[in-house]
Design a protein around this motif. Structure first.
Motif, PDB file in Angstrom:
ATOM      1  N   GLN A   6       3.029  12.421  -1.840  1.00 48.32           N
ATOM      2  CA  GLN A   6       3.127  10.976  -1.668  1.00 48.32           C
ATOM      3  C   GLN A   6       4.557  10.567  -1.298  1.00 48.32           C
ATOM      4  O   GLN A   6       4.755   9.780  -0.368  1.00 48.32           O
ATOM      5  N   TYR A   9       5.291  11.415   2.339  1.00 48.96           N
ATOM      6  CA  TYR A   9       4.607  10.507   3.263  1.00 48.96           C
ATOM      7  C   TYR A   9       5.279   9.137   3.274  1.00 48.96           C
ATOM      8  O   TYR A   9       5.473   8.545   4.329  1.00 48.96           O
ATOM      9  N   ASP A  10       5.637   8.643   2.098  1.00 46.40           N
ATOM     10  CA  ASP A  10       6.323   7.351   2.042  1.00 46.40           C
ATOM     11  C   ASP A  10       7.642   7.402   2.808  1.00 46.40           C
ATOM     12  O   ASP A  10       7.948   6.496   3.588  1.00 46.40           O
ATOM     13  N   LEU A  13       6.859   7.587   6.623  1.00 51.99           N
ATOM     14  CA  LEU A  13       6.325   6.327   7.134  1.00 51.99           C
ATOM     15  C   LEU A  13       7.384   5.225   7.121  1.00 51.99           C
ATOM     16  O   LEU A  13       7.428   4.393   8.035  1.00 51.99           O
ATOM     17  N   VAL A  22       4.481   2.035  13.614  1.00 51.99           N
ATOM     18  CA  VAL A  22       3.529   1.957  12.500  1.00 51.99           C
ATOM     19  C   VAL A  22       2.242   2.655  12.940  1.00 51.99           C
ATOM     20  O   VAL A  22       1.481   2.108  13.739  1.00 51.99           O
ATOM     21  N   ILE A  26      -3.369   7.679   9.525  1.00 50.95           N
ATOM     22  CA  ILE A  26      -2.545   8.634   8.786  1.00 50.95           C
ATOM     23  C   ILE A  26      -3.469   9.724   8.262  1.00 50.95           C
ATOM     24  O   ILE A  26      -4.485   9.430   7.622  1.00 50.95           O
ATOM     25  N   TRP A  52      -2.590   4.448  -3.216  1.00 51.37           N
ATOM     26  CA  TRP A  52      -1.812   4.623  -1.984  1.00 51.37           C
ATOM     27  C   TRP A  52      -2.690   4.406  -0.758  1.00 51.37           C
ATOM     28  O   TRP A  52      -2.299   3.700   0.172  1.00 51.37           O
ATOM     29  N   LYS A  55      -3.564   0.706  -0.418  1.00 54.31           N
ATOM     30  CA  LYS A  55      -2.417  -0.061   0.088  1.00 54.31           C
ATOM     31  C   LYS A  55      -2.280   0.113   1.604  1.00 54.31           C
ATOM     32  O   LYS A  55      -2.062  -0.860   2.322  1.00 54.31           O
ATOM     33  N   ARG A  56      -2.428   1.322   2.093  1.00 55.68           N
ATOM     34  CA  ARG A  56      -2.317   1.582   3.534  1.00 55.68           C
ATOM     35  C   ARG A  56      -3.452   0.895   4.295  1.00 55.68           C
ATOM     36  O   ARG A  56      -3.248   0.320   5.356  1.00 55.68           O
ATOM     37  N   GLN A  57      -4.656   0.965   3.736  1.00 58.08           N
ATOM     38  CA  GLN A  57      -5.787   0.342   4.419  1.00 58.08           C
ATOM     39  C   GLN A  57      -5.675  -1.175   4.387  1.00 58.08           C
ATOM     40  O   GLN A  57      -6.032  -1.843   5.356  1.00 58.08           O
ATOM     41  N   GLN A  61      -3.983   0.192   8.222  1.00 60.63           N
ATOM     42  CA  GLN A  61      -3.930   1.598   8.623  1.00 60.63           C
ATOM     43  C   GLN A  61      -5.154   2.334   8.080  1.00 60.63           C
ATOM     44  O   GLN A  61      -5.649   2.022   7.004  1.00 60.63           O
ATOM     45  N   VAL A  63      -6.787   5.944   6.781  1.00 62.44           N
ATOM     46  CA  VAL A  63      -6.337   7.183   6.151  1.00 62.44           C
ATOM     47  C   VAL A  63      -7.477   8.190   6.198  1.00 62.44           C
ATOM     48  O   VAL A  63      -8.621   7.871   5.864  1.00 62.44           O
TER      49      VAL A  63
END
Length: 119
Positions: A6, A9-10, A13, A22, A26, A52, A55-57, A61, A63
């Motif tokens: 994690q 990746y953070d 990104l 962006v 991912i 995580w 939050k991305r979705q 984004q 995943v």
């Protein structure tokens, strides 16, 4: 394998975002899971994988989770196809134990963690 964390990746990104990039999709790559056969996150690498992903979705984004579907790591012997020496070589979707393990792994990976799919 060691970079499927994690924090990594953070960091990656955030670096991309600082340059106006962006990614729309991912892919969390090889060895995010504690054991390949169970598809449960390695919580040392991913303390809150479901959060995580969510939050991305929420940020628009998608995943995907890398999935080594046939590996026996973490599988009981009765869920595996074995070679002539009795060593597990692949998950056995024909055995009741293999089917159950595959179904549980899919529920864990897709149902509980919430990615859009697997790679």
């Amino acid at each position: 394998m060691d970079r499927a964390r994690q924090a990594d990746y953070d960091r990656s990104l955030n670096t991309l975002a600082s340059h106006g990039i962006v990614p729309g999709t991912i892919v969390i790559d090889d060895k995010w899971q504690q054991d390949y056969a169970t598809c449960r996150p390695d919580t040392e690498k991913w303390p809150d994988m479901a959060g995580w992903i969510r939050k991305r979705q929420d940020a628009g984004q998608q995943v995907l989770l890398w999935h080594l579907a046939w590996d026996t790591e973490g599988a009981p012997p009765e869920a595996c196809i074995r070679d002539h020496t009795g060593q597990p070589v692949a998950l056995d979707p024909e055995s009741p134990a293999g089917r159950k393990l595959i179904q549980q792994a899919a529920r864990s990976m897709i149902g509980e963690l919430g990615p859009k799919g697997s790679k």
